[in-house]
Design a protein around this motif. Structure first.
Motif, PDB file in Angstrom:
ATOM      1  N   MET A 184       0.832  -1.214   0.000  1.00 57.09           N
ATOM      2  CA  MET A 184       0.000   0.000   0.000  1.00 57.09           C
ATOM      3  C   MET A 184       0.868   1.267   0.000  1.00 57.09           C
ATOM      4  SD  MET A 184      -3.076  -1.076   2.600  1.00 57.09           S
ATOM      5  CE  MET A 184      -3.844   0.533   2.414  1.00 57.09           C
ATOM      6  N   PHE A 185       1.985   1.244   0.744  1.00 57.85           N
ATOM      7  CA  PHE A 185       2.878   2.392   0.752  1.00 57.85           C
ATOM      8  C   PHE A 185       3.390   2.681  -0.658  1.00 57.85           C
ATOM      9  CE2 PHE A 185       7.329   3.735   0.671  1.00 57.85           C
ATOM     10  CZ  PHE A 185       7.229   4.990   1.257  1.00 57.85           C
ATOM     11  N   LEU A 186       3.778   1.612  -1.378  1.00 54.87           N
ATOM     12  CA  LEU A 186       4.298   1.789  -2.732  1.00 54.87           C
ATOM     13  C   LEU A 186       3.217   2.300  -3.679  1.00 54.87           C
ATOM     14  CD1 LEU A 186       6.474  -1.454  -2.959  1.00 54.87           C
ATOM     15  CD2 LEU A 186       7.310   0.898  -2.815  1.00 54.87           C
ATOM     16  N   ILE A 187       1.994   1.805  -3.515  1.00 54.66           N
ATOM     17  CA  ILE A 187       0.891   2.268  -4.368  1.00 54.66           C
ATOM     18  C   ILE A 187       0.645   3.761  -4.147  1.00 54.66           C
ATOM     19  CG2 ILE A 187      -1.605   2.096  -4.727  1.00 54.66           C
ATOM     20  CD1 ILE A 187      -1.338  -0.905  -4.160  1.00 54.66           C
ATOM     21  N   ILE A 188       0.645   4.181  -2.893  1.00 56.06           N
ATOM     22  CA  ILE A 188       0.395   5.590  -2.583  1.00 56.06           C
ATOM     23  C   ILE A 188       1.572   6.459  -3.027  1.00 56.06           C
ATOM     24  CG2 ILE A 188       0.064   7.236  -0.691  1.00 56.06           C
ATOM     25  CD1 ILE A 188      -1.401   4.937   0.790  1.00 56.06           C
ATOM     26  N   LYS A 189       2.795   5.973  -2.788  1.00 54.17           N
ATOM     27  CA  LYS A 189       3.988   6.756  -3.110  1.00 54.17           C
ATOM     28  C   LYS A 189       4.184   6.909  -4.610  1.00 54.17           C
ATOM     29  CE  LYS A 189       7.968   8.764  -2.331  1.00 54.17           C
ATOM     30  NZ  LYS A 189       8.047  10.121  -1.737  1.00 54.17           N
ATOM     31  N   ILE A 190       4.083   5.797  -5.339  1.00 52.03           N
ATOM     32  CA  ILE A 190       4.375   5.819  -6.780  1.00 52.03           C
ATOM     33  C   ILE A 190       3.132   6.156  -7.588  1.00 52.03           C
ATOM     34  CG2 ILE A 190       5.188   4.421  -8.728  1.00 52.03           C
ATOM     35  CD1 ILE A 190       6.834   2.822  -6.707  1.00 52.03           C
ATOM     36  N   GLY A 191       1.979   5.735  -7.104  1.00 51.32           N
ATOM     37  CA  GLY A 191       0.742   6.009  -7.818  1.00 51.32           C
ATOM     38  C   GLY A 191       0.250   4.813  -8.602  1.00 51.32           C
ATOM     39  N   ILE A 192      -1.022   4.873  -8.983  1.00 57.20           N
ATOM     40  CA  ILE A 192      -1.640   3.813  -9.781  1.00 57.20           C
ATOM     41  C   ILE A 192      -1.361   4.070 -11.253  1.00 57.20           C
ATOM     42  CG2 ILE A 192      -3.860   2.785 -10.430  1.00 57.20           C
ATOM     43  CD1 ILE A 192      -4.841   3.345  -7.632  1.00 57.20           C
ATOM     44  N   SER A 193      -1.148   3.012 -11.992  1.00 55.59           N
ATOM     45  CA  SER A 193      -0.728   3.162 -13.387  1.00 55.59           C
ATOM     46  C   SER A 193      -1.836   3.688 -14.289  1.00 55.59           C
ATOM     47  CB  SER A 193      -0.241   1.812 -13.931  1.00 55.59           C
ATOM     48  OG  SER A 193      -1.316   0.880 -13.931  1.00 55.59           O
ATOM     49  N   GLY A 194      -3.066   3.281 -14.027  1.00 58.59           N
ATOM     50  CA  GLY A 194      -4.139   3.596 -14.966  1.00 58.59           C
ATOM     51  C   GLY A 194      -4.134   2.624 -16.130  1.00 58.59           C
ATOM     52  N   MET A 195      -5.170   2.692 -16.955  1.00 56.70           N
ATOM     53  CA  MET A 195      -5.257   1.814 -18.114  1.00 56.70           C
ATOM     54  C   MET A 195      -4.274   2.261 -19.190  1.00 56.70           C
ATOM     55  SD  MET A 195      -7.483  -0.571 -17.544  1.00 56.70           S
ATOM     56  CE  MET A 195      -7.937  -1.169 -19.177  1.00 56.70           C
ATOM     57  N   PRO A 196      -3.672   1.322 -19.913  1.00 59.75           N
ATOM     58  CA  PRO A 196      -2.770   1.720 -21.005  1.00 59.75           C
ATOM     59  C   PRO A 196      -3.550   2.312 -22.169  1.00 59.75           C
ATOM     60  CG  PRO A 196      -3.090  -0.655 -20.994  1.00 59.75           C
ATOM     61  CD  PRO A 196      -3.759  -0.135 -19.757  1.00 59.75           C
ATOM     62  N   LYS A 197      -2.849   3.070 -22.992  1.00 62.11           N
ATOM     63  CA  LYS A 197      -3.484   3.625 -24.188  1.00 62.11           C
ATOM     64  C   LYS A 197      -3.819   2.504 -25.162  1.00 62.11           C
ATOM     65  CE  LYS A 197      -1.253   8.178 -24.025  1.00 62.11           C
ATOM     66  NZ  LYS A 197      -0.389   9.132 -24.762  1.00 62.11           N
ATOM     67  N   SER A 198      -4.629   2.811 -26.146  1.00 60.40           N
ATOM     68  CA  SER A 198      -4.987   1.827 -27.166  1.00 60.40           C
ATOM     69  C   SER A 198      -3.729   1.383 -27.900  1.00 60.40           C
ATOM     70  CB  SER A 198      -5.995   2.410 -28.142  1.00 60.40           C
ATOM     71  OG  SER A 198      -5.432   3.497 -28.850  1.00 60.40           O
ATOM     72  N   ALA A 199      -3.813   0.213 -28.507  1.00 61.70           N
ATOM     73  CA  ALA A 199      -2.636  -0.357 -29.167  1.00 61.70           C
ATOM     74  C   ALA A 199      -2.073   0.561 -30.245  1.00 61.70           C
ATOM     75  CB  ALA A 199      -2.999  -1.715 -29.774  1.00 61.70           C
ATOM     76  N   SER A 200      -2.933   1.249 -30.987  1.00 63.78           N
ATOM     77  CA  SER A 200      -2.469   2.096 -32.090  1.00 63.78           C
ATOM     78  C   SER A 200      -1.880   3.420 -31.612  1.00 63.78           C
ATOM     79  CB  SER A 200      -3.618   2.369 -33.058  1.00 63.78           C
ATOM     80  OG  SER A 200      -4.680   3.036 -32.385  1.00 63.78           O
TER      81      SER A 200
END
Length: 531
Positions: free
Chosen positions: A217-233
């Motif tokens: 949890m510390f790493l998630i809060i410190k670094i942040g959530i990645s989010g969804m990647p962009k579309s393949a193109s």
């Protein structure tokens, strides 16, 4: 009032800046409902911790014999659990055990789904390698909880399933004997084993997983959530290693509180609702008290009465929990032994130890094996396809295992009932022969022994039938079930003798005092006669 308390605490701890940082941090705009699985996993863990505390208050980790009012024999561990649990929805213990049991099952599912989301979105890549490492270890801890907790009821189902698990651990090259002795706490499964598993389950593993979750949890809060990647193109390398590491990517997003935390709360409530529903509709049962001579278990209510289905007592074969069934089936794909000239390795070691260890190492090294900047699964075809193939294989193996168990169940029902009765005087059958047949080892282990003299196939068939061998070897041993097909085996008598005396795979070892040589000779003759 609440504000005054908060201000009082903040004045003495300075907690406000930290809470503001956690609660009001900006989240990437692409964060969606899939990103709630981590919070759902934490919710289930809390349920497991609280329900586990209540269960531990009434549990006695003892194998000491208890004589019941009706004269039947049980043990302190099983009876303490039954006393704590009760049979009625009005009993608090009923809810506690139901939540703990179904929470354990759901935690495996939610953690696996969370890991799959991270995998397919490429969220294990830089700079989140440490977050991924701790996640893999949390998954291993969850499986460790499942393995150690399964034995604690000390009923027959748990005893024999643990025998299988310890046997697999004992097949490890070089360290196998040490691993088995450490798990058992001695040469056999007994009181020391139960105490050891209880200590692991309620002391060591909770401390380890709590520490891992805190770091995660510390790493998630410190670094942040990645989010969804962009579309393949649209996913292009633009000089910054990952788009999601940029602070600019979060400017368009919303604060964790109240927006993201609302989604987390909804999914967590859904998970609690599922556990609640399962507890109401699917009461947790136990099997009969431990019977070291017969692995076929009878399901029982908490008052010790057998569970009936279609007018018959429900009996089951030795089997692990559903999330280990794929490994249970995977072992059947390997020969009993691999010979490499100067040394040999058992099939159990390869399928149960070596291959899973390689998979775990690959998971840990994944951020370094897949170092490319793109995270969309379509832009990572080799990694994505490999994972899909493995997942399909695991699902297929699980379905095959369930099918084999169902076949064995249907074929072995009449014989299992006979096996539960004491052998007739002078019949020559032994409890160990029952165990040998039902434990489901290699093709010849069901009848293995120190065979001497000529065997009588007709007498061997009687031993086979009266001891419930068909429970794991359906159609008189002519088909595969939990155990393999016996007809047509090419193994010689010496190999069979070695299996029964020394044990192999799911087959425990048996001494000459436990197994009659003449009975085994007759069963071997019967197996040789099968077409």
């Amino acid at each position: 009032m609440a504000n005054r308390v908060y201000e009082w605490v903040d004045e003495r701890t300075g907690i406000k800046p930290a809470l503001d940082y956690v609660m009001y941090r900006r989240m990437p705009k692409s964060v969606n409902w899939l990103f709630t699985l981590g919070s759902a996993s934490l919710t289930v863990f809390i349920i497991q911790a609280v329900s586990g505390w209540f269960l531990a208050m009434g549990y006695t980790p003892s194998t000491a014999t208890v004589t019941m009012p009706d004269g039947s024999i049980s043990n302190e561990a099983l009876q303490s659990l039954r006393h704590t649990t009760g049979d009625s929805l009005a009993n608090f213990g009923y809810w506690v055990r139901g939540f703990h049991h179904w929470g354990a099952n759901l935690m495996v599912i939610v953690v696996l789904l969370h890991m799959l989301r991270v995998f397919f979105t490429g969220s294990y890549k830089y700079p989140r390698e440490l977050t991924w490492f701790t996640g893999v270890f949390i998954l291993l801890m969850v499986l460790g909880f499942s393995f150690t907790g399964y034995l604690l009821p000390w009923d027959n189902r748990a005893y024999w399933a643990t025998q299988v698990g310890v046997k697999i651990g004992g097949s490890a090259p070089i360290l196998g004997d040490a691993v088995a002795n450490i798990l058992r706490g001695g040469p056999t499964l007994g009181a020391a084993t139960l105490t050891r598993f209880f200590a692991l389950h309620v002391l060591l593993l909770p401390a380890l997983i709590a520490g891992l979750i805190a770091v995660h949890m510390f790493l998630i809060i410190k670094i942040g959530i990645s989010g969804m990647p962009k579309s393949a193109s649209k996913e292009q390398f633009s000089g910054e290693f990952f788009e999601s590491t940029s602070l600019n990517s979060k400017k368009a997003g919303k604060a964790f509180f109240p927006y993201t935390i609302f989604k987390d709360a909804v999914v967590s409530l859904l998970v609690v609702g599922l556990i609640l529903l399962a507890t109401i509709l699917l009461p947790v049962d136990s099997s009969n008290p431990v019977d070291t001579n017969n692995p076929v278990s009878t399901l029982q209510n908490n008052d010790g009465t057998p569970i009936m289905q279609n007018g018959q007592v429900v009996q089951i074969q030795p089997q692990p929990e559903w999330y280990f069934l794929f490994l249970f089936q995977f072992l059947k794909l390997f020969p009993s032994e691999f010979n490499f000239g100067l040394f040999s390795v058992s099939g159990e070691a390869v399928g149960g130890i070596i291959v899973p260890t390689i998979i775990i190492l690959v998971l840990l090294l994944l951020p370094y094996l897949d170092r490319g900047p793109k995270r969309n699964p379509l832009n990572r075809p080799i990694t994505t396809l490999s994972a899909i193939v493995i997942l399909i294989g695991m699902v297929a193996l699980t379905l095959f295992a369930i099918n084999d168990l169902n076949k064995a169940q249907a074929a072995g029902a009449p014989a299992s009932a006979a096996a539960a009765s004491p052998p007739a005087a002078g019949g020559g059958t032994t409890p160990a022969a029952t165990t040998a047949a039902a434990a489901g080892g290699s093709a010849t282990t069901a009848a293995a022994g120190g065979a001497t003299g000529a065997g009588d196939p007709a007498a061997g068939l009687k031993v086979f039938q009266s001891n419930g061998c068909a429970a794991c070897h359906p159609n008189g041993g002519r088909a595969a079930g939990v155990g393999p097909k016996l007809a047509g085996t090419t193994r010689d008598d010496a190999y069979i003798t070695g299996n029964i005396r020394n044990g192999r795979g799911q087959m425990p070892a048996f001494s000459a005092d436990q197994v009659s040589d003449q009975d085994i000779t007759n069963v071997i003759a019967y197996i040789r006669s099968l077409k």
